[in-house]
Design a protein around this motif. Structure first.
Motif, PDB file in Angstrom:
ATOM      1  N   VAL A 313      53.474 -31.596  -8.070  1.00 48.24           N
ATOM      2  CA  VAL A 313      54.309 -30.414  -7.932  1.00 48.24           C
ATOM      3  C   VAL A 313      55.883 -30.849  -7.760  1.00 48.24           C
ATOM      4  N   VAL A 314      56.185 -31.976  -7.051  1.00 46.29           N
ATOM      5  CA  VAL A 314      57.341 -32.674  -6.815  1.00 46.29           C
ATOM      6  C   VAL A 314      57.999 -33.148  -8.077  1.00 46.29           C
ATOM      7  N   ASN A 315      57.065 -33.597  -8.919  1.00 43.64           N
ATOM      8  CA  ASN A 315      57.446 -34.374 -10.167  1.00 43.64           C
ATOM      9  C   ASN A 315      57.883 -33.322 -11.244  1.00 43.64           C
ATOM     10  N   PHE A 316      56.841 -32.294 -11.329  1.00 45.67           N
ATOM     11  CA  PHE A 316      57.335 -30.961 -12.099  1.00 45.67           C
ATOM     12  C   PHE A 316      58.611 -30.423 -11.695  1.00 45.67           C
ATOM     13  N   CYS A 317      58.991 -30.335 -10.432  1.00 50.81           N
ATOM     14  CA  CYS A 317      60.219 -29.794 -10.060  1.00 50.81           C
ATOM     15  C   CYS A 317      61.400 -30.768 -10.508  1.00 50.81           C
ATOM     16  N   ASN A 318      61.099 -32.272 -10.322  1.00 55.62           N
ATOM     17  CA  ASN A 318      62.204 -33.036 -10.878  1.00 55.62           C
ATOM     18  C   ASN A 318      62.383 -32.856 -12.274  1.00 55.62           C
ATOM     19  N   PHE A 319      61.447 -32.585 -13.072  1.00 50.72           N
ATOM     20  CA  PHE A 319      61.575 -32.358 -14.426  1.00 50.72           C
ATOM     21  C   PHE A 319      62.557 -31.160 -14.682  1.00 50.72           C
ATOM     22  N   LEU A 320      62.625 -29.891 -13.890  1.00 57.92           N
ATOM     23  CA  LEU A 320      63.404 -28.949 -13.986  1.00 57.92           C
ATOM     24  C   LEU A 320      64.803 -29.122 -13.434  1.00 57.92           C
ATOM     25  N   GLU A 560      50.483 -22.448  -0.207  1.00 67.99           N
ATOM     26  CA  GLU A 560      49.674 -23.377  -0.792  1.00 67.99           C
ATOM     27  C   GLU A 560      49.433 -23.247  -2.356  1.00 67.99           C
ATOM     28  N   LYS A 561      49.337 -21.845  -2.688  1.00 66.38           N
ATOM     29  CA  LYS A 561      49.226 -21.303  -4.007  1.00 66.38           C
ATOM     30  C   LYS A 561      50.408 -20.465  -4.517  1.00 66.38           C
ATOM     31  N   VAL A 562      50.893 -20.502  -5.596  1.00 69.60           N
ATOM     32  CA  VAL A 562      51.873 -20.087  -6.050  1.00 69.60           C
ATOM     33  C   VAL A 562      51.960 -19.562  -7.266  1.00 69.60           C
ATOM     34  N   VAL A 563      52.140 -18.208  -7.600  1.00 72.24           N
ATOM     35  CA  VAL A 563      52.279 -17.690  -9.139  1.00 72.24           C
ATOM     36  C   VAL A 563      53.741 -17.487  -9.211  1.00 72.24           C
ATOM     37  N   VAL A 564      54.241 -18.093 -10.389  1.00 75.94           N
ATOM     38  CA  VAL A 564      55.778 -17.972 -10.688  1.00 75.94           C
ATOM     39  C   VAL A 564      55.994 -17.327 -11.861  1.00 75.94           C
ATOM     40  N   SER A 565      56.382 -16.173 -11.636  1.00 76.29           N
ATOM     41  CA  SER A 565      56.585 -15.325 -12.837  1.00 76.29           C
ATOM     42  C   SER A 565      58.072 -14.759 -12.691  1.00 76.29           C
ATOM     43  N   VAL A 566      58.931 -15.561 -13.476  1.00 73.89           N
ATOM     44  CA  VAL A 566      60.475 -15.548 -13.344  1.00 73.89           C
ATOM     45  C   VAL A 566      60.996 -15.399 -14.848  1.00 73.89           C
ATOM     46  N   THR A 567      61.571 -14.461 -15.272  1.00 71.48           N
ATOM     47  CA  THR A 567      62.001 -13.981 -16.524  1.00 71.48           C
ATOM     48  C   THR A 567      63.319 -13.645 -16.551  1.00 71.48           C
ATOM     49  N   PRO A 568      63.947 -14.431 -17.563  1.00 70.86           N
ATOM     50  CA  PRO A 568      65.702 -14.135 -17.734  1.00 70.86           C
ATOM     51  C   PRO A 568      65.877 -12.948 -18.162  1.00 70.86           C
ATOM     52  N   ASN A 569      66.990 -12.153 -17.781  1.00 74.22           N
ATOM     53  CA  ASN A 569      67.503 -10.974 -18.562  1.00 74.22           C
ATOM     54  C   ASN A 569      68.466 -11.238 -19.389  1.00 74.22           C
ATOM     55  N   ASN A 570      69.051 -10.222 -19.859  1.00 77.43           N
ATOM     56  CA  ASN A 570      70.085 -10.214 -20.814  1.00 77.43           C
ATOM     57  C   ASN A 570      71.596 -10.767 -20.227  1.00 77.43           C
ATOM     58  N   SER A 603      59.260 -24.462  -6.471  1.00 82.40           N
ATOM     59  CA  SER A 603      59.554 -25.473  -5.242  1.00 82.40           C
ATOM     60  C   SER A 603      58.785 -24.833  -4.055  1.00 82.40           C
ATOM     61  N   ARG A 604      58.241 -23.642  -3.885  1.00 85.10           N
ATOM     62  CA  ARG A 604      57.743 -23.093  -3.014  1.00 85.10           C
ATOM     63  C   ARG A 604      56.110 -23.448  -2.976  1.00 85.10           C
ATOM     64  N   ALA A 605      55.575 -24.034  -3.659  1.00 85.74           N
ATOM     65  CA  ALA A 605      54.255 -24.301  -3.956  1.00 85.74           C
ATOM     66  C   ALA A 605      53.791 -25.740  -3.223  1.00 85.74           C
ATOM     67  N   LYS A 606      53.156 -25.510  -2.333  1.00 84.31           N
ATOM     68  CA  LYS A 606      52.568 -27.031  -1.688  1.00 84.31           C
ATOM     69  C   LYS A 606      51.503 -27.870  -2.475  1.00 84.31           C
ATOM     70  N   GLU A 607      50.610 -27.016  -3.125  1.00 78.35           N
ATOM     71  CA  GLU A 607      49.609 -27.791  -3.642  1.00 78.35           C
ATOM     72  C   GLU A 607      49.294 -27.262  -5.053  1.00 78.35           C
ATOM     73  N   ASP A 608      49.410 -25.787  -5.376  1.00 83.18           N
ATOM     74  CA  ASP A 608      48.749 -25.080  -6.688  1.00 83.18           C
ATOM     75  C   ASP A 608      49.730 -24.468  -7.031  1.00 83.18           C
ATOM     76  N   LEU A 609      50.279 -24.716  -8.163  1.00 81.83           N
ATOM     77  CA  LEU A 609      51.580 -23.971  -8.844  1.00 81.83           C
ATOM     78  C   LEU A 609      50.845 -23.470 -10.192  1.00 81.83           C
ATOM     79  N   TYR A 610      51.083 -22.125 -10.341  1.00 79.97           N
ATOM     80  CA  TYR A 610      50.798 -21.327 -11.602  1.00 79.97           C
ATOM     81  C   TYR A 610      51.882 -20.847 -12.051  1.00 79.97           C
ATOM     82  N   ILE A 611      52.188 -21.122 -13.436  1.00 76.82           N
ATOM     83  CA  ILE A 611      53.725 -20.802 -14.017  1.00 76.82           C
ATOM     84  C   ILE A 611      52.856 -19.623 -15.052  1.00 76.82           C
TER      85      ILE A 611
END
Length: 643
Positions: A313-320, A560-570, A603-611
């Motif tokens: 999870v940390v490495n993916f957040c570093n990607f962002l 522990e588990k987070v589903v991220v559904s963040v979509t840009p607007n206009n 970055s709220r996810a501790k172990e399991d990140l679903y995007i």
């Protein structure tokens, strides 16, 4: 030069003689670092230990954070004052220096306010004119200048009149641009120019309330214009720590700088990549460029450890956040004594809205996962077993408060000041009592409307309330309309057999559902909510332990588990594809603020990140972008794509 430290680092006496700026990413242990250093100061530093009046001041962003720091400091709190910035200004500047406040109202805005009564802050979650008859405001305005305004016709809402306030943005920009100070009021366009000053005079002199922005303005102006107030603040607080500094707005920043120009040591802790409050004036550059010109030197530090999340999870957040050259996080979860290495779970990319994707999301929710969205309107779509037409109603209700100071979630979860919210809370508490036999829920319901002397709740009255509840809920189903159940209560309580219960509330009691100023659109939507939908809204969505959150609401939390559904607007002027192919989040533009919001959510996810990405990108773009980062940074990211 930025010095790298850990969250366990304790400042030496030499370090405590200088201002400090600490860069710390999500999960870095910022609160742990702050609390342990405060404990050390109050235990060992002679400025505190040899004084009965001096204390350490901690300023943080939310009331919840204030409570958390108080809890962690425990027995040390006698030597520490912990506030939000507004709480600090009210208690230590506005209240003690009321004469200065009135002087500045006169000198800066030509508004005279009498000396009677204390001017304080507006009530959290309510408009500044809440509880005030708007005709009273109109009459006051007419009387201020009867020759010019006496025959004026008014049609302003209390919300519009309450939005007249000091223009902090103009004031700060004049300071930043080294221009003459611009001290002006701003008002909604519908307010006529000749009415602005008298309406503001009513708010300050009759209501005696300041808006949140005005608290900042007058707090700064009092310290700036009164050397005694500034000196007293510095003497009382030789050490000031400000947490979540990336969320401060420019006026808060210059106030902190002012205090730190002499004697007081300032420590600010923050993370540019988590600056997501531009709508409140916060700018990443305020933290990046923060420096105090004064007697003391300043030193910069960075905490790169992440105590919260797994390496993947940390490495993916570093990607962002790869555009940030100061903070590059590493997971320290496995390094803590006695803790086994957590399973390295893949990042799960859910592309589209196929049955397979929806099945995964619902499975995660049932397993305790949390769904994070850009706005509540999007969060409603993930609530299980709510029909689409009911979701549309929830969106309509929420959007009705878009231009209002009322935060609907806070109203439902905490305040219950809005009329229909209080009515719904009452009927749900009565229902809980009806189904569980809980006497406490009856009292909670009654206390929403009256002050209850428990001694008056005789066995006879309790029996009558139980009988009344039986009649109210006799025909209840999931598809019943909640407002109709409330109306059933209103009709039943008027019957002769329930006179004793009615007298608890006063004669001819009725649960009001709407106010005169509620819009027809809001009324129609609330009236169409079913019992099942509204009960879930109050007890699953807008509740203390909700599994549905907006990113802003989730900030500072973790799961522990987070589903991220963040979509840009206009307004974001970007898209998901750009976010992945060229992630940038350090600058002050809508696209990069969106990237920071996305980063905060992940970055709220501790172990399991679903995007969850419903559309706007193909899986190949994600794979190419991640593989390029892995090769460049040497940080492996394990992931899977579910279509």
């Amino acid at each position: 030069m930025v010095i790298e430290i850990t969250s366990s680092h304790i400042f030496t006496p030499e370090q405590l003689a200088k201002h400090s700026k600490i860069y710390a990413g999500p999960g870095a242990g910022k609160t742990h670092f702050l609390v342990e250093n405060v404990k050390n100061i109050v235990s060992t530093n002679p400025l505190i230990t040899k004084s009965h009046t001096r204390k350490v001041l901690c300023i943080t962003y939310t009331n919840a954070a204030v409570d958390e720091i108080k809890h962690r400091l425990d027995r040390y709190t006698d030597y520490v004052e912990i506030y939000t910035i507004h709480g600090f200004i009210i208690e230590h500047i506005i209240k003690p220096f009321q004469q200065d406040l009135r002087r500045l109202m006169s000198s800066d805005f030509n508004i005279t306010v009498g000396s009677k009564g204390t001017i304080s802050s507006q009530i959290e979650g309510l408009g500044i004119l809440h509880g005030i008859d708007k005709d009273k405001v109109y009459d006051f305005v007419r009387k201020t200048n009867p020759d010019k305004l006496g025959h004026d016709v008014f049609d302003y809402s209390k919300n519009a009149m309450g939005n007249i306030e000091v223009n902090n943005e103009l004031f700060c920009s004049s300071i930043a641009g080294n221009r003459p100070r611009e001290m002006k009021l701003k008002a909604p366009g519908k307010i006529a120019e000749q009415h602005i000053m008298p309406i503001k005079q009513f708010t300050w002199s009759v209501v005696k309330k300041l808006t949140h922005d005005e608290i900042l303005y007058f707090g700064y102006r009092i310290l700036e214009s009164n050397p005694t107030a500034l000196y007293a603040t510095r003497v009382k607080f030789p050490f000031v720590f400000v947490d979540e500094f990336q969320d401060t707005n420019p006026l808060q920043t210059i106030l902190v700088k002012l205090i730190g120009q002499k004697s007081t040591v300032i420590g600010v802790v923050g993370d540019v990549a988590q600056s997501i409050y531009s709508f409140q004036g916060a700018k990443p550059s305020d933290f990046l460029n923060f420096a105090i010109q004064g007697e003391l030197e300043s030193v910069e530090y960075a905490i790169n450890g992440n105590r919260r999340s797994t390496e993947n999870v940390v490495n993916f957040c570093n990607f962002l956040r790869q555009s940030d050259e100061v903070v590059v996080q590493t997971s320290t979860r496995a390094n803590r004594a006695g803790e086994a290495l957590p399973e390295s779970k893949k990042i799960h990319f859910l592309i589209g809205n196929t049955p397979a994707v929806q099945a995964v999301i619902q499975s995660v929710i049932k397993d305790g996962g949390v769904v994070l969205t850009r706005a509540w309107a999007a969060a409603f779509e993930y609530i299980s077993d709510i029909p689409e037409e009911q979701v549309k109603l929830l969106k309509s209700i929420y959007n009705s408060y878009y231009n209002s100071p009322i935060q609907l979630r806070d109203e439902i979860a905490e305040h219950n000041n809005v009329t229909w919210v209080r009515a719904f809370r009452f009927i749900f508490n009565l229902w809980e009592s009806h189904t569980s036999g809980s006497f406490i829920d009856v009292i909670r319901a009654l206390k929403l409307y009256v002050s209850i002397d428990v001694r008056k709740l005789t066995p006879k009255i309790i029996f009558k309330i139980s009988k009344l509840s039986d009649k109210v809920f006799s025909g209840l189903s999931k598809q019943s309309l909640t407002t109709q159940i409330i109306e059933t209560f209103n009709s039943e309580i008027k019957k002769t057999e329930f006179t004793d219960v009615n007298m608890l509330f006063g004669s001819d009691f009725k649960i009001p559902v709407f106010e005169e100023l509620d819009s027809p659109k809001l009324i129609d939507a609330v009236n169409a909510l079913t019992w099942d939908t509204s009960f879930k809204l109050f007890n699953e969505v807008f509740s203390e332990n909700s599994i549905y959150m907006t990113v802003h609401q989730a900030k500072g939390l973790e799961w522990e588990k987070v589903v991220v559904s963040v979509t840009p607007n206009n307004f974001d002027k970007t898209n998901i594809a750009s976010l992945y192919t060229s992630p940038q989040l350090m600058n002050e533009n809508p696209a990069e603020e969106f990237a920071r919001m996305y980063y905060v959510a992940c970055s709220r996810a501790k172990e399991d990140l679903y995007i969850h990405i419903s559309d706007g990108i193909n899986s190949g773009s994600i794979e190419t972008a991640i593989q390029s980062f892995v090769k460049k940074a040497g940080q492996n990211i394990n992931y899977e794509i579910i279509l």
